[in-house]
Motif scaffolding. Structure first.
Motif, PDB file in Angstrom:
ATOM      1  N   TYR A  29       2.845  44.653 -44.681  1.00 11.81           N
ATOM      2  CA  TYR A  29       2.073  44.581 -45.926  1.00 11.81           C
ATOM      3  C   TYR A  29       2.060  43.152 -46.445  1.00 11.81           C
ATOM      4  N   MET A  30       3.239  42.484 -46.458  1.00 12.64           N
ATOM      5  CA  MET A  30       3.297  41.091 -46.907  1.00 12.64           C
ATOM      6  C   MET A  30       2.539  40.181 -45.942  1.00 12.64           C
ATOM      7  N   THR A  31       2.568  40.519 -44.653  1.00 13.92           N
ATOM      8  CA  THR A  31       1.808  39.739 -43.665  1.00 13.92           C
ATOM      9  C   THR A  31       0.318  39.759 -44.017  1.00 13.92           C
ATOM     10  N   LYS A  32      -0.214  40.955 -44.288  1.00 16.62           N
ATOM     11  CA  LYS A  32      -1.635  41.073 -44.646  1.00 16.62           C
ATOM     12  C   LYS A  32      -1.927  40.372 -45.965  1.00 16.62           C
ATOM     13  N   LEU A  33      -1.030  40.484 -46.932  1.00 15.27           N
ATOM     14  CA  LEU A  33      -1.217  39.857 -48.236  1.00 15.27           C
ATOM     15  C   LEU A  33      -1.275  38.329 -48.084  1.00 15.27           C
TER      16      LEU A  33
END
Length: 619
Positions: A586-590
Protein backbone atom coordinates in the motif's frame (compact mmCIF):
# COMPACT_ATOMS: atom_id res chain seq x y z
CA UNK A 1 -10.36 62.03 -28.70
CA UNK A 2 -12.66 65.03 -29.49
CA UNK A 3 -11.11 65.30 -32.99
CA UNK A 4 -12.07 61.69 -33.75
CA UNK A 5 -15.66 62.26 -32.57
CA UNK A 6 -15.95 65.41 -34.72
CA UNK A 7 -14.60 63.56 -37.77
CA UNK A 8 -17.08 60.70 -37.23
CA UNK A 9 -19.99 63.12 -36.97
CA UNK A 10 -18.99 64.86 -40.21
CA UNK A 11 -18.77 61.53 -42.04
CA UNK A 12 -22.24 60.56 -40.80
CA UNK A 13 -23.70 63.87 -42.07
CA UNK A 14 -22.06 63.35 -45.47
CA UNK A 15 -23.51 59.84 -45.77
CA UNK A 16 -26.99 61.03 -44.79
CA UNK A 17 -26.82 63.89 -47.29
CA UNK A 18 -25.60 61.89 -50.28
CA UNK A 19 -27.37 58.56 -49.61
CA UNK A 20 -30.46 59.51 -51.69
CA UNK A 21 -28.15 60.06 -54.68
CA UNK A 22 -26.97 56.44 -54.48
CA UNK A 23 -30.37 54.87 -53.66
CA UNK A 24 -31.62 52.45 -56.29
CA UNK A 25 -34.67 53.51 -58.27
CA UNK A 26 -37.72 51.37 -57.36
CA UNK A 27 -39.01 49.01 -60.05
CA UNK A 28 -42.73 49.30 -60.77
CA UNK A 29 -45.10 46.49 -61.70
CA UNK A 30 -48.66 46.86 -62.98
CA UNK A 31 -50.95 43.94 -62.04
CA UNK A 32 -54.09 43.81 -64.18
CA UNK A 33 -56.74 41.54 -62.61
CA UNK A 34 -59.40 40.01 -64.89
CA UNK A 35 -61.91 39.93 -62.02
CA UNK A 36 -63.50 42.37 -59.54
CA UNK A 37 -61.87 43.22 -56.24
CA UNK A 38 -62.19 40.55 -53.52
CA UNK A 39 -62.78 37.84 -56.13
CA UNK A 40 -61.07 35.08 -54.12
CA UNK A 41 -59.43 33.06 -56.89
CA UNK A 42 -57.49 35.96 -58.40
CA UNK A 43 -57.02 37.62 -55.00
CA UNK A 44 -55.05 34.59 -53.74
CA UNK A 45 -52.77 34.72 -56.81
CA UNK A 46 -52.12 38.44 -56.26
CA UNK A 47 -51.51 37.81 -52.54
CA UNK A 48 -48.84 35.24 -53.42
CA UNK A 49 -47.17 37.70 -55.81
CA UNK A 50 -47.18 40.51 -53.25
CA UNK A 51 -45.74 38.27 -50.51
CA UNK A 52 -42.75 37.64 -52.79
CA UNK A 53 -42.45 41.39 -53.48
CA UNK A 54 -42.44 42.14 -49.73
CA UNK A 55 -39.12 40.32 -49.49
CA UNK A 56 -37.83 42.58 -52.30
CA UNK A 57 -38.64 46.12 -51.11
CA UNK A 58 -37.22 47.67 -54.29
CA UNK A 59 -40.23 46.28 -56.21
CA UNK A 60 -43.55 48.14 -55.97
CA UNK A 61 -46.84 47.01 -57.50
CA UNK A 62 -50.12 48.70 -58.52
CA UNK A 63 -53.31 46.66 -59.07
CA UNK A 64 -56.15 47.55 -61.50
CA UNK A 65 -59.34 45.45 -61.43
CA UNK A 66 -61.53 44.55 -64.39
CA UNK A 67 -65.20 43.68 -64.26
CA UNK A 68 -65.35 39.97 -64.94
CA UNK A 69 -67.77 38.98 -67.67
CA UNK A 70 -68.21 42.59 -68.81
CA UNK A 71 -64.45 42.91 -69.26
CA UNK A 72 -64.68 42.39 -73.03
CA UNK A 73 -67.26 45.12 -73.59
CA UNK A 74 -66.08 48.19 -75.43
CA UNK A 75 -67.42 50.50 -72.73
CA UNK A 76 -65.50 48.68 -70.01
CA UNK A 77 -62.38 48.55 -72.16
CA UNK A 78 -62.54 52.31 -72.64
CA UNK A 79 -62.82 52.93 -68.89
CA UNK A 80 -59.88 50.60 -68.32
CA UNK A 81 -57.77 52.34 -70.97
CA UNK A 82 -58.51 55.70 -69.37
CA UNK A 83 -57.47 54.43 -65.92
CA UNK A 84 -54.19 53.01 -67.22
CA UNK A 85 -53.46 56.19 -69.24
CA UNK A 86 -53.83 58.29 -66.06
CA UNK A 87 -51.44 56.00 -64.18
CA UNK A 88 -48.93 56.02 -67.03
CA UNK A 89 -48.70 59.81 -66.85
CA UNK A 90 -47.39 59.55 -63.28
CA UNK A 91 -45.63 56.16 -63.35
CA UNK A 92 -43.33 54.25 -65.65
CA UNK A 93 -43.74 50.50 -65.38
CA UNK A 94 -41.08 47.84 -65.87
CA UNK A 95 -43.38 44.81 -66.01
CA UNK A 96 -47.07 44.10 -66.74
CA UNK A 97 -48.70 41.10 -65.01
CA UNK A 98 -52.17 40.23 -66.39
CA UNK A 99 -54.11 37.76 -64.17
CA UNK A 100 -56.04 35.20 -66.27
CA UNK A 101 -57.16 35.43 -69.87
CA UNK A 102 -59.43 38.54 -69.84
CA UNK A 103 -56.61 40.81 -68.67
CA UNK A 104 -54.11 39.02 -70.96
CA UNK A 105 -56.35 39.54 -74.02
CA UNK A 106 -56.76 43.22 -73.12
CA UNK A 107 -52.98 43.73 -72.83
CA UNK A 108 -52.34 42.11 -76.22
CA UNK A 109 -55.00 44.22 -77.89
CA UNK A 110 -53.99 47.62 -76.46
CA UNK A 111 -50.27 47.16 -75.80
CA UNK A 112 -49.14 49.54 -78.56
CA UNK A 113 -51.53 52.22 -77.34
CA UNK A 114 -50.89 51.98 -73.59
CA UNK A 115 -47.36 50.64 -73.17
CA UNK A 116 -43.90 51.08 -74.66
CA UNK A 117 -41.16 48.59 -73.76
CA UNK A 118 -42.62 46.73 -70.74
CA UNK A 119 -42.37 42.96 -70.64
CA UNK A 120 -45.49 40.88 -70.05
CA UNK A 121 -45.80 38.12 -67.43
CA UNK A 122 -49.24 36.44 -67.40
CA UNK A 123 -50.46 34.32 -64.48
CA UNK A 124 -53.27 31.85 -63.90
CA UNK A 125 -54.15 30.99 -67.52
CA UNK A 126 -54.61 27.36 -68.48
CA UNK A 127 -53.30 27.70 -72.06
CA UNK A 128 -50.89 29.86 -74.04
CA UNK A 129 -51.17 30.45 -77.79
CA UNK A 130 -47.98 31.35 -79.61
CA UNK A 131 -50.05 32.19 -82.69
CA UNK A 132 -52.04 34.75 -80.72
CA UNK A 133 -48.84 36.28 -79.28
CA UNK A 134 -47.17 36.45 -82.73
CA UNK A 135 -50.25 38.05 -84.21
CA UNK A 136 -49.97 40.84 -81.64
CA UNK A 137 -46.23 41.12 -82.35
CA UNK A 138 -45.43 40.54 -78.66
CA UNK A 139 -44.13 36.98 -78.48
CA UNK A 140 -40.61 38.21 -77.68
CA UNK A 141 -41.90 40.11 -74.66
CA UNK A 142 -44.12 37.42 -73.08
CA UNK A 143 -43.41 35.12 -70.15
CA UNK A 144 -46.01 33.36 -68.07
CA UNK A 145 -47.10 30.88 -65.42
CA UNK A 146 -49.74 28.38 -66.58
CA UNK A 147 -52.00 26.50 -64.23
CA UNK A 148 -53.30 22.99 -64.77
CA UNK A 149 -56.27 21.39 -63.09
CA UNK A 150 -55.78 17.74 -62.06
CA UNK A 151 -59.14 16.64 -63.53
CA UNK A 152 -58.03 13.11 -64.41
CA UNK A 153 -56.45 12.52 -60.98
CA UNK A 154 -59.56 13.70 -59.15
CA UNK A 155 -61.85 11.45 -61.21
CA UNK A 156 -59.56 8.56 -60.26
CA UNK A 157 -59.74 9.67 -56.60
CA UNK A 158 -63.55 9.69 -56.70
CA UNK A 159 -63.67 6.23 -58.26
CA UNK A 160 -61.22 4.85 -55.64
CA UNK A 161 -63.03 6.34 -52.63
CA UNK A 162 -66.51 5.45 -54.01
CA UNK A 163 -66.02 2.07 -55.76
CA UNK A 164 -69.78 1.67 -56.27
CA UNK A 165 -70.06 5.04 -58.09
CA UNK A 166 -72.88 5.00 -60.68
CA UNK A 167 -73.08 8.65 -61.67
CA UNK A 168 -70.63 11.56 -61.71
CA UNK A 169 -71.84 15.15 -62.12
CA UNK A 170 -69.47 17.72 -63.64
CA UNK A 171 -70.02 21.27 -62.40
CA UNK A 172 -67.94 23.58 -64.57
CA UNK A 173 -68.07 26.96 -66.24
CA UNK A 174 -67.56 25.78 -69.79
CA UNK A 175 -69.85 23.77 -72.08
CA UNK A 176 -70.41 20.10 -71.51
CA UNK A 177 -68.49 19.19 -74.62
CA UNK A 178 -65.43 21.30 -74.39
CA UNK A 179 -62.98 22.70 -71.90
CA UNK A 180 -60.96 25.71 -72.87
CA UNK A 181 -58.07 23.46 -73.90
CA UNK A 182 -60.24 21.69 -76.43
CA UNK A 183 -59.93 18.41 -74.50
CA UNK A 184 -63.31 17.16 -73.30
CA UNK A 185 -63.79 15.84 -69.79
CA UNK A 186 -65.51 12.88 -71.36
CA UNK A 187 -62.31 12.00 -73.23
CA UNK A 188 -60.43 12.03 -69.92
CA UNK A 189 -63.03 9.73 -68.38
CA UNK A 190 -62.79 7.35 -71.32
CA UNK A 191 -59.06 6.84 -70.65
CA UNK A 192 -59.83 5.62 -67.12
CA UNK A 193 -61.85 2.57 -68.18
CA UNK A 194 -64.77 3.22 -65.83
CA UNK A 195 -68.45 2.39 -66.27
CA UNK A 196 -70.27 5.14 -64.38
CA UNK A 197 -72.54 7.68 -66.06
CA UNK A 198 -71.43 11.31 -66.51
CA UNK A 199 -73.73 14.35 -66.54
CA UNK A 200 -72.74 18.03 -66.92
CA UNK A 201 -74.65 20.46 -64.71
CA UNK A 202 -72.71 23.69 -65.36
CA UNK A 203 -75.73 25.31 -66.99
CA UNK A 204 -77.87 25.12 -63.82
CA UNK A 205 -78.42 28.16 -61.63
CA UNK A 206 -77.37 27.97 -57.99
CA UNK A 207 -80.94 27.61 -56.69
CA UNK A 208 -81.57 24.82 -59.23
CA UNK A 209 -78.44 22.98 -58.05
CA UNK A 210 -79.54 23.32 -54.42
CA UNK A 211 -82.99 21.95 -55.17
CA UNK A 212 -81.83 19.04 -57.34
CA UNK A 213 -79.21 17.69 -54.93
CA UNK A 214 -81.06 18.23 -51.66
CA UNK A 215 -81.57 14.51 -51.02
CA UNK A 216 -78.81 11.92 -50.40
CA UNK A 217 -77.66 9.71 -53.29
CA UNK A 218 -75.20 7.05 -51.97
CA UNK A 219 -73.68 6.10 -55.34
CA UNK A 220 -73.33 9.59 -56.81
CA UNK A 221 -70.71 12.34 -56.60
CA UNK A 222 -69.84 15.69 -58.14
CA UNK A 223 -66.58 17.16 -59.52
CA UNK A 224 -66.36 20.91 -59.14
CA UNK A 225 -64.32 22.63 -61.88
CA UNK A 226 -64.26 26.50 -62.07
CA UNK A 227 -67.85 27.65 -61.87
CA UNK A 228 -68.62 31.31 -61.32
CA UNK A 229 -71.22 32.48 -63.81
CA UNK A 230 -74.25 30.24 -64.25
CA UNK A 231 -76.90 31.86 -66.46
CA UNK A 232 -76.05 35.41 -65.47
CA UNK A 233 -73.88 38.16 -66.85
CA UNK A 234 -72.24 38.74 -63.48
CA UNK A 235 -70.09 36.29 -61.53
CA UNK A 236 -71.52 34.57 -58.50
CA UNK A 237 -69.98 35.70 -55.28
CA UNK A 238 -67.88 33.22 -53.38
CA UNK A 239 -70.16 33.07 -50.33
CA UNK A 240 -73.13 32.23 -52.62
CA UNK A 241 -71.26 29.32 -54.21
CA UNK A 242 -69.96 28.15 -50.81
CA UNK A 243 -73.45 28.16 -49.31
CA UNK A 244 -74.88 25.96 -52.08
CA UNK A 245 -71.92 23.57 -52.10
CA UNK A 246 -72.23 23.07 -48.33
CA UNK A 247 -75.94 22.29 -48.63
CA UNK A 248 -75.61 19.58 -51.31
CA UNK A 249 -76.31 16.03 -50.08
CA UNK A 250 -73.78 14.35 -52.36
CA UNK A 251 -69.98 14.51 -51.95
CA UNK A 252 -68.43 17.31 -54.01
CA UNK A 253 -64.75 16.99 -55.01
CA UNK A 254 -62.76 19.89 -56.47
CA UNK A 255 -59.65 20.57 -58.58
CA UNK A 256 -58.39 23.49 -56.46
CA UNK A 257 -58.27 24.55 -52.83
CA UNK A 258 -60.60 27.56 -53.14
CA UNK A 259 -63.61 26.10 -51.29
CA UNK A 260 -61.82 23.40 -49.29
CA UNK A 261 -63.22 24.68 -45.97
CA UNK A 262 -66.57 25.77 -47.41
CA UNK A 263 -68.50 22.72 -48.52
CA UNK A 264 -66.36 20.44 -50.69
CA UNK A 265 -64.94 17.05 -49.72
CA UNK A 266 -61.53 17.83 -51.18
CA UNK A 267 -59.24 16.00 -53.58
CA UNK A 268 -55.96 16.65 -55.36
CA UNK A 269 -55.97 20.43 -55.26
CA UNK A 270 -54.07 23.03 -57.25
CA UNK A 271 -52.68 25.50 -54.69
CA UNK A 272 -53.80 28.88 -55.98
CA UNK A 273 -51.52 31.01 -53.84
CA UNK A 274 -48.55 28.92 -55.03
CA UNK A 275 -49.28 30.13 -58.58
CA UNK A 276 -48.77 33.64 -57.18
CA UNK A 277 -45.50 32.63 -55.49
CA UNK A 278 -44.16 31.16 -58.73
CA UNK A 279 -45.25 34.26 -60.66
CA UNK A 280 -43.64 36.59 -58.12
CA UNK A 281 -40.32 34.72 -58.23
CA UNK A 282 -40.28 34.79 -62.05
CA UNK A 283 -41.08 38.52 -61.93
CA UNK A 284 -38.07 39.17 -59.66
CA UNK A 285 -35.86 37.26 -62.12
CA UNK A 286 -37.08 39.33 -65.09
CA UNK A 287 -36.75 42.63 -63.20
CA UNK A 288 -33.28 41.94 -61.87
CA UNK A 289 -31.99 40.84 -65.28
CA UNK A 290 -33.59 42.66 -68.23
CA UNK A 291 -31.77 40.35 -70.65
CA UNK A 292 -33.17 37.17 -69.04
CA UNK A 293 -34.92 34.96 -71.62
CA UNK A 294 -38.67 34.70 -71.68
CA UNK A 295 -40.13 31.61 -70.00
CA UNK A 296 -43.50 29.90 -70.12
CA UNK A 297 -43.68 27.58 -67.13
CA UNK A 298 -46.41 25.45 -65.62
CA UNK A 299 -47.06 25.48 -61.89
CA UNK A 300 -47.40 21.86 -60.81
CA UNK A 301 -47.76 22.30 -57.05
CA UNK A 302 -50.59 20.10 -55.80
CA UNK A 303 -51.66 18.79 -52.42
CA UNK A 304 -54.13 16.14 -51.31
CA UNK A 305 -56.48 18.03 -48.98
CA UNK A 306 -59.74 16.78 -47.45
CA UNK A 307 -62.47 18.38 -45.36
CA UNK A 308 -62.73 16.25 -42.22
CA UNK A 309 -66.41 17.16 -41.63
CA UNK A 310 -67.45 16.11 -45.16
CA UNK A 311 -65.32 12.95 -45.07
CA UNK A 312 -67.17 11.85 -41.91
CA UNK A 313 -70.56 12.93 -43.24
CA UNK A 314 -70.32 10.79 -46.38
CA UNK A 315 -68.30 7.99 -44.68
CA UNK A 316 -65.36 8.21 -47.09
CA UNK A 317 -61.84 6.82 -46.63
CA UNK A 318 -58.97 8.92 -48.08
CA UNK A 319 -56.53 6.31 -46.71
CA UNK A 320 -57.51 4.11 -49.69
CA UNK A 321 -55.51 6.44 -51.93
CA UNK A 322 -52.11 5.46 -50.45
CA UNK A 323 -51.15 9.15 -50.62
CA UNK A 324 -50.03 11.56 -47.95
CA UNK A 325 -52.75 14.13 -47.25
CA UNK A 326 -53.95 16.59 -44.67
CA UNK A 327 -57.31 17.39 -43.13
CA UNK A 328 -59.00 20.75 -42.67
CA UNK A 329 -61.97 21.40 -40.35
CA UNK A 330 -60.69 18.70 -38.01
CA UNK A 331 -62.39 18.37 -34.59
CA UNK A 332 -61.16 20.77 -31.96
CA UNK A 333 -58.42 19.04 -30.03
CA UNK A 334 -58.22 19.06 -26.26
CA UNK A 335 -55.29 21.49 -26.35
CA UNK A 336 -57.18 23.86 -28.65
CA UNK A 337 -60.37 23.59 -26.59
CA UNK A 338 -58.53 24.52 -23.40
CA UNK A 339 -56.15 26.94 -25.06
CA UNK A 340 -56.28 29.55 -22.30
CA UNK A 341 -55.32 26.98 -19.67
CA UNK A 342 -52.58 25.59 -21.91
CA UNK A 343 -51.29 29.12 -22.52
CA UNK A 344 -51.29 29.77 -18.78
CA UNK A 345 -49.43 26.51 -18.23
CA UNK A 346 -46.84 27.50 -20.81
CA UNK A 347 -46.39 30.83 -19.04
CA UNK A 348 -45.77 29.08 -15.73
CA UNK A 349 -43.85 26.16 -17.25
CA UNK A 350 -40.55 28.06 -17.73
CA UNK A 351 -40.61 29.01 -14.04
CA UNK A 352 -41.30 25.40 -13.06
CA UNK A 353 -38.51 24.20 -15.35
CA UNK A 354 -36.13 26.78 -13.86
CA UNK A 355 -37.14 25.67 -10.35
CA UNK A 356 -36.60 21.99 -11.22
CA UNK A 357 -33.29 22.78 -12.91
CA UNK A 358 -32.28 24.77 -9.82
CA UNK A 359 -33.13 21.84 -7.54
CA UNK A 360 -31.31 19.39 -9.81
CA UNK A 361 -28.30 21.72 -9.95
CA UNK A 362 -28.35 22.07 -6.16
CA UNK A 363 -28.46 18.28 -5.70
CA UNK A 364 -25.71 17.86 -8.29
CA UNK A 365 -23.50 20.45 -6.56
CA UNK A 366 -24.08 18.79 -3.19
CA UNK A 367 -23.07 15.41 -4.64
CA UNK A 368 -20.02 16.98 -6.26
CA UNK A 369 -19.04 18.75 -3.03
CA UNK A 370 -19.44 15.54 -1.07
CA UNK A 371 -17.36 13.72 -3.67
CA UNK A 372 -14.66 16.40 -3.48
CA UNK A 373 -14.80 16.25 0.32
CA UNK A 374 -14.37 12.46 0.28
CA UNK A 375 -11.50 12.76 -2.18
CA UNK A 376 -9.89 15.44 -0.01
CA UNK A 377 -10.31 13.25 3.07
CA UNK A 378 -8.82 10.29 1.24
CA UNK A 379 -5.91 12.41 0.06
CA UNK A 380 -5.50 13.76 3.57
CA UNK A 381 -5.44 10.22 4.98
CA UNK A 382 -2.90 9.13 2.39
CA UNK A 383 -0.77 12.14 3.17
CA UNK A 384 -1.01 11.43 6.89
CA UNK A 385 -0.04 7.81 6.30
CA UNK A 386 2.92 8.96 4.22
CA UNK A 387 3.96 11.32 7.02
CA UNK A 388 3.51 8.55 9.59
CA UNK A 389 5.62 6.22 7.48
CA UNK A 390 8.28 8.90 7.11
CA UNK A 391 8.10 9.52 10.87
CA UNK A 392 8.57 5.81 11.55
CA UNK A 393 11.49 5.68 9.15
CA UNK A 394 12.96 8.75 10.82
CA UNK A 395 12.64 7.16 14.25
CA UNK A 396 14.21 3.94 12.94
CA UNK A 397 16.92 6.03 11.33
CA UNK A 398 17.64 7.83 14.63
CA UNK A 399 17.74 4.55 16.56
CA UNK A 400 19.95 3.00 13.94
CA UNK A 401 22.20 6.10 13.98
CA UNK A 402 22.65 5.60 17.72
CA UNK A 403 23.43 1.90 17.19
CA UNK A 404 25.79 2.79 14.34
CA UNK A 405 27.52 5.36 16.54
CA UNK A 406 27.94 2.81 19.31
CA UNK A 407 29.02 0.22 16.72
CA UNK A 408 31.64 2.47 15.14
CA UNK A 409 33.47 3.05 18.45
CA UNK A 410 34.31 -0.67 18.93
CA UNK A 411 35.34 -0.87 15.30
CA UNK A 412 37.75 2.01 15.82
CA UNK A 413 39.07 0.34 18.98
CA UNK A 414 39.55 -2.98 17.12
CA UNK A 415 41.44 -1.19 14.33
CA UNK A 416 43.62 0.64 16.93
CA UNK A 417 44.44 -2.51 18.92
CA UNK A 418 45.32 -4.40 15.72
CA UNK A 419 47.67 -1.65 14.60
CA UNK A 420 49.19 -1.31 18.10
CA UNK A 421 49.74 -5.06 18.26
CA UNK A 422 51.51 -4.85 14.92
CA UNK A 423 53.91 -2.17 16.21
CA UNK A 424 54.74 -4.07 19.41
CA UNK A 425 55.38 -7.41 17.78
CA UNK A 426 58.84 -8.71 17.41
CA UNK A 427 60.50 -8.42 14.07
CA UNK A 428 60.13 -12.11 13.47
CA UNK A 429 56.35 -11.91 13.99
CA UNK A 430 55.70 -8.70 11.92
CA UNK A 431 55.46 -10.40 8.57
CA UNK A 432 52.67 -12.75 9.71
CA UNK A 433 51.03 -9.96 11.74
CA UNK A 434 50.80 -7.69 8.70
CA UNK A 435 48.59 -10.17 6.94
CA UNK A 436 46.20 -10.48 9.95
CA UNK A 437 46.06 -6.74 10.47
CA UNK A 438 45.29 -6.14 6.77
CA UNK A 439 42.48 -8.70 6.93
CA UNK A 440 41.09 -7.09 10.10
CA UNK A 441 41.27 -3.57 8.57
CA UNK A 442 39.48 -4.72 5.40
CA UNK A 443 36.63 -6.23 7.43
CA UNK A 444 36.42 -3.16 9.67
CA UNK A 445 36.22 -0.84 6.60
CA UNK A 446 33.58 -3.07 5.02
CA UNK A 447 31.48 -3.01 8.20
CA UNK A 448 31.85 0.78 8.43
CA UNK A 449 30.81 1.29 4.78
CA UNK A 450 27.86 -1.04 5.22
CA UNK A 451 26.67 0.82 8.30
CA UNK A 452 27.01 4.19 6.51
CA UNK A 453 25.08 2.97 3.44
CA UNK A 454 22.29 1.51 5.52
CA UNK A 455 22.10 4.67 7.63
CA UNK A 456 21.63 6.77 4.50
CA UNK A 457 19.08 4.31 3.14
CA UNK A 458 16.95 4.18 6.27
CA UNK A 459 16.68 7.96 6.67
CA UNK A 460 13.56 9.42 4.89
CA UNK A 461 13.94 12.02 2.12
CA UNK A 462 12.90 15.51 3.16
CA UNK A 463 12.26 16.82 -0.38
CA UNK A 464 12.21 15.70 -3.97
CA UNK A 465 15.45 15.40 -5.89
CA UNK A 466 16.62 14.21 -9.30
CA UNK A 467 18.33 10.84 -9.09
CA UNK A 468 19.48 7.98 -11.32
CA UNK A 469 17.00 5.07 -11.21
CA UNK A 470 19.65 2.43 -12.04
CA UNK A 471 22.02 3.72 -9.34
CA UNK A 472 19.24 3.69 -6.73
CA UNK A 473 18.31 0.10 -7.62
CA UNK A 474 21.93 -1.06 -7.47
CA UNK A 475 22.43 0.65 -4.08
CA UNK A 476 19.33 -1.05 -2.69
CA UNK A 477 20.41 -4.45 -4.01
CA UNK A 478 23.93 -3.97 -2.59
CA UNK A 479 22.49 -3.50 0.90
CA UNK A 480 20.54 -6.77 0.79
CA UNK A 481 22.92 -8.80 -1.37
CA UNK A 482 23.86 -11.14 1.47
CA UNK A 483 20.22 -11.89 2.27
CA UNK A 484 19.57 -12.59 -1.41
CA UNK A 485 22.72 -14.68 -1.71
CA UNK A 486 21.97 -16.93 1.29
CA UNK A 487 18.44 -17.54 0.00
CA UNK A 488 19.86 -18.96 -3.24
CA UNK A 489 18.39 -16.27 -5.46
CA UNK A 490 20.01 -14.97 -8.64
CA UNK A 491 19.32 -11.26 -9.32
CA UNK A 492 19.69 -9.81 -12.84
CA UNK A 493 19.56 -6.05 -13.45
CA UNK A 494 19.05 -5.43 -17.19
CA UNK A 495 19.27 -1.82 -18.29
CA UNK A 496 18.70 -1.06 -21.98
CA UNK A 497 20.93 1.62 -23.48
CA UNK A 498 23.77 3.63 -22.00
CA UNK A 499 21.73 6.76 -21.28
CA UNK A 500 21.27 7.69 -17.61
CA UNK A 501 17.62 7.35 -16.58
CA UNK A 502 16.85 10.26 -14.26
CA UNK A 503 13.61 10.86 -12.32
CA UNK A 504 12.42 13.52 -9.92
CA UNK A 505 11.20 12.13 -6.60
CA UNK A 506 12.06 10.76 -3.18
CA UNK A 507 15.13 8.52 -3.65
CA UNK A 508 15.13 6.70 -0.30
CA UNK A 509 11.37 6.11 -0.39
CA UNK A 510 11.74 4.83 -3.97
CA UNK A 511 14.34 2.32 -2.79
CA UNK A 512 11.97 1.32 0.03
CA UNK A 513 9.27 0.50 -2.56
CA UNK A 514 11.68 -1.70 -4.50
CA UNK A 515 12.80 -3.35 -1.25
CA UNK A 516 9.16 -4.22 -0.44
CA UNK A 517 8.69 -5.84 -3.85
CA UNK A 518 12.02 -7.73 -3.76
CA UNK A 519 11.42 -8.96 -0.18
CA UNK A 520 7.94 -10.25 -1.15
CA UNK A 521 9.51 -12.05 -4.12
CA UNK A 522 12.23 -13.49 -1.82
CA UNK A 523 9.60 -14.81 0.62
CA UNK A 524 7.54 -16.39 -2.15
CA UNK A 525 10.62 -17.99 -3.72
CA UNK A 526 11.59 -19.38 -0.26
CA UNK A 527 8.22 -21.12 0.02
CA UNK A 528 8.62 -22.76 -3.37
CA UNK A 529 12.15 -23.91 -2.51
CA UNK A 530 10.94 -25.45 0.74
CA UNK A 531 8.22 -27.29 -1.20
CA UNK A 532 10.83 -28.54 -3.66
CA UNK A 533 9.19 -26.83 -6.65
CA UNK A 534 12.38 -24.94 -7.62
CA UNK A 535 16.09 -25.26 -6.77
CA UNK A 536 17.14 -21.61 -7.18
CA UNK A 537 15.21 -18.39 -7.22
CA UNK A 538 15.42 -15.75 -9.94
CA UNK A 539 14.60 -12.05 -9.80
CA UNK A 540 14.95 -9.96 -12.96
CA UNK A 541 14.83 -6.15 -12.95
CA UNK A 542 14.41 -4.66 -16.45
CA UNK A 543 14.95 -0.91 -16.79
CA UNK A 544 14.26 0.96 -20.03
CA UNK A 545 12.87 4.22 -21.36
CA UNK A 546 9.97 4.79 -23.75
CA UNK A 547 9.56 8.37 -25.06
CA UNK A 548 9.35 10.51 -21.91
CA UNK A 549 8.67 7.57 -19.57
CA UNK A 550 10.95 5.25 -17.58
CA UNK A 551 9.70 1.70 -17.07
CA UNK A 552 10.91 -0.69 -14.35
CA UNK A 553 9.66 -4.30 -14.50
CA UNK A 554 10.48 -6.60 -11.54
CA UNK A 555 9.66 -10.25 -12.21
CA UNK A 556 10.36 -13.46 -10.29
CA UNK A 557 9.84 -17.22 -10.43
CA UNK A 558 7.93 -17.40 -7.16
CA UNK A 559 4.74 -18.83 -8.68
CA UNK A 560 2.69 -15.61 -8.94
CA UNK A 561 -0.35 -14.21 -7.12
CA UNK A 562 -3.75 -15.93 -7.10
CA UNK A 563 -6.45 -14.36 -9.27
CA UNK A 564 -8.76 -13.61 -6.33
CA UNK A 565 -5.98 -11.87 -4.37
CA UNK A 566 -4.38 -9.95 -7.27
CA UNK A 567 -6.92 -7.03 -7.35
CA UNK A 568 -6.44 -6.36 -3.60
CA UNK A 569 -2.69 -6.54 -2.99
CA UNK A 570 -2.33 -2.74 -2.93
CA UNK A 571 -5.24 -2.27 -0.48
CA UNK A 572 -4.25 -1.00 2.98
CA UNK A 573 -3.88 -3.72 5.63
CA UNK A 574 -4.46 -6.48 3.09
CA UNK A 575 -1.85 -9.25 3.42
CA UNK A 576 -1.28 -12.78 2.16
CA UNK A 577 1.27 -13.58 4.88
CA UNK A 578 0.49 -15.08 8.28
CA UNK A 579 2.43 -12.37 10.16
CA UNK A 580 2.14 -9.62 7.54
CA UNK A 581 0.87 -6.12 8.40
CA UNK A 582 -0.52 -5.26 4.95
CA UNK A 583 1.09 -1.83 4.73
CA UNK A 584 4.16 -2.49 2.53
CA UNK A 585 2.59 -2.63 -0.95
CA UNK A 586 0.00 0.00 0.00
CA UNK A 587 2.83 2.42 0.89
CA UNK A 588 4.63 1.37 -2.30
CA UNK A 589 1.61 2.40 -4.40
CA UNK A 590 1.16 5.61 -2.39
CA UNK A 591 4.81 6.65 -2.89
CA UNK A 592 4.92 5.77 -6.62
CA UNK A 593 1.52 7.20 -7.64
CA UNK A 594 0.67 9.94 -5.17
CA UNK A 595 4.14 11.28 -4.30
CA UNK A 596 6.09 10.67 -7.50
CA UNK A 597 3.22 10.92 -10.06
CA UNK A 598 3.87 7.50 -11.52
CA UNK A 599 1.93 4.30 -12.01
CA UNK A 600 2.34 0.78 -10.59
CA UNK A 601 0.47 -2.46 -11.18
CA UNK A 602 0.98 -6.20 -10.75
CA UNK A 603 0.41 -9.08 -13.14
CA UNK A 604 1.26 -12.74 -13.45
CA UNK A 605 3.78 -14.37 -15.79
CA UNK A 606 4.09 -18.10 -16.55
CA UNK A 607 6.70 -18.47 -13.78
CA UNK A 608 5.74 -15.86 -11.20
CA UNK A 609 4.67 -12.30 -10.50
CA UNK A 610 5.67 -9.10 -12.31
CA UNK A 611 5.46 -5.59 -10.83
CA UNK A 612 5.61 -2.78 -13.42
CA UNK A 613 6.46 0.81 -12.44
CA UNK A 614 6.19 3.78 -14.82
CA UNK A 615 7.79 7.13 -13.88
CA UNK A 616 8.15 10.39 -15.75
CA UNK A 617 11.66 11.08 -17.02
CA UNK A 618 13.40 14.18 -15.63
CA UNK A 619 15.63 14.55 -18.72
Amino acid sequence: MNIYRLFGSLMLLVLLFFSPLFAQEPQRVLILNSYPKNFQWSTEIITGIQEVFIANPNVQADVIYMDGRQAASETHYQKLRDAITIKRKKTTYDLIIPIDRHAYTFVLHYYDELFAHERILFAGMEHFSKVQADKAGLFEKISGVLKTRPIKDNIAIIHTMIPSLKKLYILNETSAQDLESGLSIQAIIDTLDVDFEVEYVGDLALDELEARFSTPAPDEAMLFVPFYSGNYDQFYRNYEIAYVLNSLEIPVFATDSLFITKGIVGGKSALIKDIGYTTGELAITLLSNPSAPNRIITDIEYEYIFNYEKIKKFNLEPFLLNQSFRFVNSPVRFLDKHKKYVDALFLVLPLLILLILGLVHNIYMRIQNEKKWREAELQKNKHQQFIVQQSKLAEIGEVFSSIAHQWKNPLVEIATIAQEHLFTCKETEKEAGNRYVDDIMIQVQYMTDTINDFQKFIMPSTQKSIFDVTEAIETMMNIIRHTIKYNYIDVTIDKQGSKRLMVNGYKNEFMQTLLNIVNNAKDQIGKRREQGEIKRGAITINIYSDASKIIIAISDNGGGISKEKLPHIFDPYYTTKEKGHGIGLYMTKLIIEEKMGGKIWASNTPSGACFTIILGSAT
